[in-house]
Design an enzyme around this catalytic site. Structure first.
Site, PDB file in Angstrom:
ATOM      1  N   GLU A   1      -3.203   0.717  -9.235  1.00 28.12           N
ATOM      2  CA  GLU A   1      -1.893   1.545  -9.440  1.00 28.12           C
ATOM      3  C   GLU A   1      -0.740   0.724  -9.971  1.00 28.12           C
ATOM      4  O   GLU A   1      -0.389  -0.220  -9.229  1.00 28.12           O
ATOM      5  CB  GLU A   1      -1.574   2.410  -8.171  1.00 28.12           C
ATOM      6  CG  GLU A   1      -2.591   3.381  -7.593  1.00 28.12           C
ATOM      7  CD  GLU A   1      -2.218   4.127  -6.281  1.00 28.12           C
ATOM      8  OE1 GLU A   1      -2.550   5.298  -6.196  1.00 28.12           O
ATOM      9  OE2 GLU A   1      -1.626   3.454  -5.485  1.00 28.12           O
TER      10      GLU A   1
ATOM     11  N   SER B   1       0.763  -1.370   0.224  1.00 26.85           N
ATOM     12  CA  SER B   1       0.095  -0.018  -0.057  1.00 26.85           C
ATOM     13  C   SER B   1       0.977   1.122   0.047  1.00 26.85           C
ATOM     14  O   SER B   1       0.407   2.440  -0.470  1.00 26.85           O
ATOM     15  CB  SER B   1      -0.737   0.056   1.282  1.00 26.85           C
ATOM     16  OG  SER B   1      -1.587  -0.908   1.423  1.00 26.85           O
TER      17      SER B   1
ATOM     18  N   HIS C   1      -0.659  -2.310  -7.337  1.00 25.04           N
ATOM     19  CA  HIS C   1      -1.482  -1.860  -6.037  1.00 25.04           C
ATOM     20  C   HIS C   1      -2.984  -1.742  -6.303  1.00 25.04           C
ATOM     21  O   HIS C   1      -3.764  -1.165  -6.896  1.00 25.04           O
ATOM     22  CB  HIS C   1      -1.254  -0.621  -5.552  1.00 25.04           C
ATOM     23  CG  HIS C   1      -1.749  -0.181  -4.051  1.00 25.04           C
ATOM     24  ND1 HIS C   1      -2.170   1.209  -3.703  1.00 25.04           N
ATOM     25  CD2 HIS C   1      -2.476  -0.892  -3.153  1.00 25.04           C
ATOM     26  CE1 HIS C   1      -2.738   1.135  -2.694  1.00 25.04           C
ATOM     27  NE2 HIS C   1      -3.025  -0.127  -2.111  1.00 25.04           N
TER      28      HIS C   1
ATOM     29  N   ASN D   1      -3.127   6.802  -1.536  1.00 30.42           N
ATOM     30  CA  ASN D   1      -2.725   6.713  -0.136  1.00 30.42           C
ATOM     31  C   ASN D   1      -1.822   8.069   0.268  1.00 30.42           C
ATOM     32  O   ASN D   1      -1.912   8.584   1.264  1.00 30.42           O
ATOM     33  CB  ASN D   1      -2.034   5.688   0.130  1.00 30.42           C
ATOM     34  CG  ASN D   1      -3.019   4.331   0.159  1.00 30.42           C
ATOM     35  OD1 ASN D   1      -4.140   4.533   0.251  1.00 30.42           O
ATOM     36  ND2 ASN D   1      -2.550   3.223   0.227  1.00 30.42           N
TER      37      ASN D   1
HETATM   38  N1  LIG Z   1      -6.215  -4.457   3.479  1.00 28.99           N
HETATM   39  C1  LIG Z   1      -6.319  -3.509   2.497  1.00 28.99           C
HETATM   40  O1  LIG Z   1      -7.323  -2.763   2.403  1.00 28.99           O
HETATM   41  C2  LIG Z   1      -5.282  -3.398   1.548  1.00 28.99           C
HETATM   42  C3  LIG Z   1      -5.540  -2.656   0.485  1.00 28.99           C
HETATM   43  C4  LIG Z   1      -4.585  -2.526  -0.654  1.00 28.99           C
HETATM   44  C5  LIG Z   1      -3.162  -3.142  -0.308  1.00 28.99           C
HETATM   45  N2  LIG Z   1      -3.016  -3.896   0.809  1.00 28.99           N
HETATM   46  C6  LIG Z   1      -1.786  -4.332   0.961  1.00 28.99           C
HETATM   47  O2  LIG Z   1      -1.862  -5.805   0.604  1.00 28.99           O
HETATM   48  C7  LIG Z   1      -0.984  -6.447   1.492  1.00 28.99           C
HETATM   49  C8  LIG Z   1      -1.631  -7.564   2.300  1.00 28.99           C
HETATM   50  O3  LIG Z   1      -2.659  -6.971   3.097  1.00 28.99           O
HETATM   51  P1  LIG Z   1      -3.739  -7.855   3.423  1.00 28.99           P
HETATM   52  O4  LIG Z   1      -4.951  -6.878   4.108  1.00 28.99           O
HETATM   53  O5  LIG Z   1      -4.374  -8.666   2.673  1.00 28.99           O
HETATM   54  O6  LIG Z   1      -3.258  -8.641   4.730  1.00 28.99           O
HETATM   55  P2  LIG Z   1      -3.730  -9.983   5.570  1.00 28.99           P
HETATM   56  O7  LIG Z   1      -3.137 -10.008   6.831  1.00 28.99           O
HETATM   57  O8  LIG Z   1      -5.214  -9.977   5.332  1.00 28.99           O
HETATM   58  O9  LIG Z   1      -3.115 -11.202   4.648  1.00 28.99           O
HETATM   59  C9  LIG Z   1      -1.796 -11.429   4.577  1.00 28.99           C
HETATM   60  C10 LIG Z   1      -1.545 -13.244   4.207  1.00 28.99           C
HETATM   61  O10 LIG Z   1      -0.048 -13.342   4.124  1.00 28.99           O
HETATM   62  C11 LIG Z   1       0.196 -14.575   4.556  1.00 28.99           C
HETATM   63  N3  LIG Z   1       1.559 -14.479   5.066  1.00 28.99           N
HETATM   64  C12 LIG Z   1       2.178 -14.064   6.169  1.00 28.99           C
HETATM   65  N4  LIG Z   1       3.506 -14.380   5.995  1.00 28.99           N
HETATM   66  C13 LIG Z   1       3.841 -14.936   4.515  1.00 28.99           C
HETATM   67  C14 LIG Z   1       4.837 -15.533   3.913  1.00 28.99           C
HETATM   68  N5  LIG Z   1       6.061 -15.528   4.276  1.00 28.99           N
HETATM   69  N6  LIG Z   1       4.631 -16.226   2.932  1.00 28.99           N
HETATM   70  C15 LIG Z   1       3.286 -16.466   2.539  1.00 28.99           C
HETATM   71  N7  LIG Z   1       2.072 -15.889   3.022  1.00 28.99           N
HETATM   72  C16 LIG Z   1       2.336 -15.152   4.129  1.00 28.99           C
HETATM   73  C17 LIG Z   1      -0.658 -14.375   5.931  1.00 28.99           C
HETATM   74  O11 LIG Z   1      -0.928 -15.746   6.363  1.00 28.99           O
HETATM   75  C18 LIG Z   1      -1.955 -13.707   5.290  1.00 28.99           C
HETATM   76  O12 LIG Z   1      -2.694 -14.902   4.873  1.00 28.99           O
HETATM   77  C19 LIG Z   1      -0.281  -5.369   2.380  1.00 28.99           C
HETATM   78  O13 LIG Z   1       1.092  -5.139   1.869  1.00 28.99           O
HETATM   79  C20 LIG Z   1      -1.135  -4.420   2.475  1.00 28.99           C
HETATM   80  O14 LIG Z   1      -0.750  -3.065   2.691  1.00 28.99           O
HETATM   81  C21 LIG Z   1      -4.071  -3.977   1.898  1.00 28.99           C
END
Ligand SMILES: NC(=O)c1ccc[n+]([C@@H]2O[C@H](COP(=O)([O-])OP(=O)(O)OC[C@H]3O[C@@H](n4cnc5c(N)ncnc54)[C@H](O)[C@@H]3O)[C@@H](O)[C@H]2O)c1
Length: 666
Positions: free
Chosen positions: A153, A120, A141, A192
């Site tokens: 993005e 993000s 993104h 963001n």
């Molecule tokens: N949540 C949002 O609204 C949003 C929006 C856009 C971007 N993002 C970005 O997306 C990314 C993920 O966010 P999220 O909200 O899905 O998080 P999340 O915590 O819901 O999911 C992360 C996943 O990664 C897995 N994981 C952790 N370590 C790992 C590894 N070494 N290998 C494989 N899997 C692994 C976890 O088990 C989990 O299922 C982040 O970088 C976040 O900033 C989030």
């Protein structure tokens, strides 16, 4: 490269949604997670989502089954990435975790595979530190939820190759998304980053005890926002906001660390919806917000100015183009308009004043107007006329700056042809010469300057480019009904000057002559047009009425019956029809209209006695408002006044001597 197989690493909130989007586009997908329970949850979520699509008729059961069958759920990272064309990483937003994971991916994937991060905020260059082929790494993104939100993005680091950037951009379109190009990987990218100073502002309001969350949220809702800012922060998670602010503090500007108010929520683990309590208590997915009167500590203009300022910084730094910023904010924040169209409807001075006050009030430099706003060049920046840092070769920069200086960036410019006694007011605001408060101000200023100018007898209103004017700038921001009514008054007052200025005014109609643009022409004394000009009042089709005098002027010019038809149907008509009904006095071919208008204006400027033109205008416009008796009385008084003028003597002598008159306007 034709991308056929994609691996998504991290099957959480974002990862499972991204995998579903890619599978729905018909591609083979591997969804990998280090934790089997995360994969199970992802599998169930995707199944549910596909079932909902079948229920709503978006997919058949057969299609849904095929999509699901094309997905491979696994905990084996090496196996998952080995044959993929693209790998998208969506593990938690922890820089060290991502750097380590991306190194492992790059060591086990094909050397020609594209590696994308769904981060993000984190700069792609930071994530590229340990990958073996950084030219194939970039940001991709998605927005939450990926299946619903269209925006992505596409982010280029200084190492990403042009080819990888372009391929990923095309891939995003192929999977049904609307990509925007982020040309440099600033922290937070576009959407963001534009949000970042707002988060700081809302933190500082609480830090300084200026208002309570419910008061600011009540204000936000009174302005039509679906959620107030604090309710929204509770919804996305206060921890997410705090982590982002901390990252911006370290990577962008240390001022992002100056507010500490949100930290106490972190200490108490009150993170909003996800923990059941944040700024508000949450029950059944809804915030229980105490009743409150809307706060007056900030207004919508404050928030919009902060967004415009950050957008201007993004353009100045060559990170993204205005059109992409507009799309990004609209789609990413689910808004009807973005900061660029809001900025186009405001004056540079208004925005600058707001930002200076905010910066002073909160003692924060981040809110201070950025260079182009400080120097009054926002309009040129938005139109691409201001050279951006490191964005263009030196020769191109010089040319861009030259253009801006040449036109002075004014939405209405004045050109005087003293030799022929003609002045030109040239509209050049946006591609369609839309009319906003800057344009109105420009028209008023120039008309007042010409009012007693004895060197000018005729004023031509002309549109730069193909159109006269496509109307009012509908995205201009108004704070409420009174503000909107005052804007109508301002337009009426300004346009009326054209019928009062003691000179002959000519509207040169071509291309689009719609709404406010058409109204502007109705206030001129003479209208000339191309046969194919597109003319009309679409206001009633938008929930408005012609509000700059159009409802009154058209009835005067064409009679009530025709005016009622044209206004109530919103029907468009062409210059030829306008000529047939007498609205337009002369039709000129499109290719020579400027030349023909110049000729007409130059002829009138020397052949018509200026004092007669000034008096005749008064008799026609003012005389038609009074009884016939009074109108006729005005006419005889006018004759009496003209009797003593030099112009009358000159007119009669020139006629008798069979020469051209040389009128002085007295
Ligand atoms: N949540 C949002 O609204 C949003 C929006 C856009 C971007 N993002 C970005 O997306 C990314 C993920 O966010 P999220 O909200 O899905 O998080 P999340 O915590 O819901 O999911 C992360 C996943 O990664 C897995 N994981 C952790 N370590 C790992 C590894 N070494 N290998 C494989 N899997 C692994 C976890 O088990 C989990 O299922 C982040 O970088 C976040 O900033 C989030």
């Amino acid at each position: 490269m034709d991308i056929k197989e994609v691996t998504v690493v991290g099957a959480g909130l974002m990862g499972h949604g991204i995998a579903e989007v890619v599978a729905l586009a018909g591609l083979k997908v591997n969804l990998e997670d280090a934790f089997p329970e995360a994969l199970e949850k992802a599998r169930a979520s995707i199944r549910n989502s596909l079932s909902r699509m079948v229920k709503s008729g978006k997919l058949t059961q057969e299609q849904a089954d095929k999509v699901f069958a094309g997905m491979n759920f696994t905990t084996d990272l090496k196996g998952a990435v080995s044959s993929s064309d693209m790998i998208i990483e969506a593990v938690p937003e922890i820089p060290d975790l991502k750097v380590k994971l991306l190194r492992e991916v790059s060591q086990n994937c094909r050397q020609d595979a594209i590696i994308a991060s769904n981060t993000s905020n984190i700069r792609i260059s930071t994530l590229a530190q340990e990958v073996s082929n950084p030219q194939r790494l970039l940001g991709l993104h998605f927005f939450n939820p990926p299946v619903v939100l269209k925006l992505v993005e596409v982010i280029k680091s200084d190492k990403t190759s042009d080819e990888v950037f372009e391929e990923t951009y095309q891939f995003s379109k192929k999977i049904g998304k609307t990509p925007i190009k982020v040309l440099k990987d600033t922290p937070g990218f576009v959407v963001n980053r534009i949000n970042a100073p707002e988060s700081l502002l809302f933190c500082q309001i609480l830090d300084k005890g200026l208002a309570r969350p419910e008061e600011v949220d009540a204000f936000g809702k009174s302005q039509g926002l679906p959620m107030g800012p604090y309710e929204l922060m509770d919804y996305v998670g206060i921890d997410t906001v705090v982590h982002s602010l901390n990252y911006y503090r370290d990577a962008l500007d240390k001022e992002y660390g100056k507010c500490s108010y949100f930290n106490q929520f972190m200490d108490r683990k009150e993170l909003g919806l996800k923990s059941g309590k944040g700024f508000y208590v949450w029950e059944n997915g809804k915030a229980l917000i105490p009743k409150a009167s809307p706060s007056t500590v900030i207004d919508l203009m404050d928030v919009l100015s902060v967004e415009i300022n950050e957008s201007a910084k993004i353009i100045e730094e060559g990170i993204a183009k205005p059109a992409d910023i507009e799309i990004g904010v609209k789609l990413g924040m689910n808004r009807p308009f973005g900061p660029i169209s809001v900025a186009e409807g405001l004056t540079n001075a208004e925005i600058k004043r707001k930002l200076q006050k905010l910066s002073e009030k909160f003692d924060t430099k981040i809110f201070y107007p950025t260079k182009s706003i400080e120097e009054g060049k926002l309009r040129e920046l938005l139109s691409g006329k201001v050279a951006r840092e490191k964005d263009a070769p030196a020769s191109e920069k010089a040319r861009e700056v030259g253009t801006a200086q040449g036109s002075e960036g004014e939405p209405v410019s004045l050109r005087k042809d003293v030799e022929n006694k003609v002045a030109y007011l040239i509209l050049s605001n946006t591609r369609n010469n839309l009319i906003n408060s800057d344009v109105l101000e420009g028209i008023e200023r120039h008309l007042k300057a010409l009012w007693n100018d004895k060197e000018i007898n005729v004023i031509v209103l002309r549109g730069e480019g193909k159109n006269f004017s496509a109307g009012a700038q509908l995205t201009q921001f108004f704070s409420g009904p009174m503000d909107f009514a005052e804007n109508a008054r301002l337009g009426e007052r300004t346009f009326r000057l054209l019928s009062e200025v003691p000179k002959i005014t000519i509207a040169e109609m071509k291309g689009h002559v719609l709404g406010g643009g058409f109204e502007l022409s109705t206030w001129c004394d003479i209208r000339v047009s191309t046969p194919d000009a597109i003319i009309g009042f679409p206001e009633v089709t938008l929930g408005l009425v012609p509000g700059w005098g159009g409802s009154q002027r058209l009835a005067k010019l064409l009679g009530m019956s025709r005016a009622a038809y044209l206004i109530l149907t919103g029907e468009r008509f062409d210059g030829k029809f306008a000529h047939e009904v007498g609205l337009v006095s002369k039709l000129f071919p499109a290719e020579s209209i400027e030349l023909e208008t110049d000729r007409l204006a130059q002829d009138l400027a020397v052949r018509i006695a200026p004092v007669s033109a000034a008096m005749a205008k008064k008799l026609i416009y003012k005389g038609s408002e009074v009884s016939a008796d009074n109108g006729l009385e005005m006419e005889s008084i006018a004759m009496g006044l003209l009797y003593g003028t030099e112009d009358l003597k000159e007119g009669i002598s020139a006629f008798l001597q069979k020469r051209k008159p040389d009128y002085k306007g007295r």
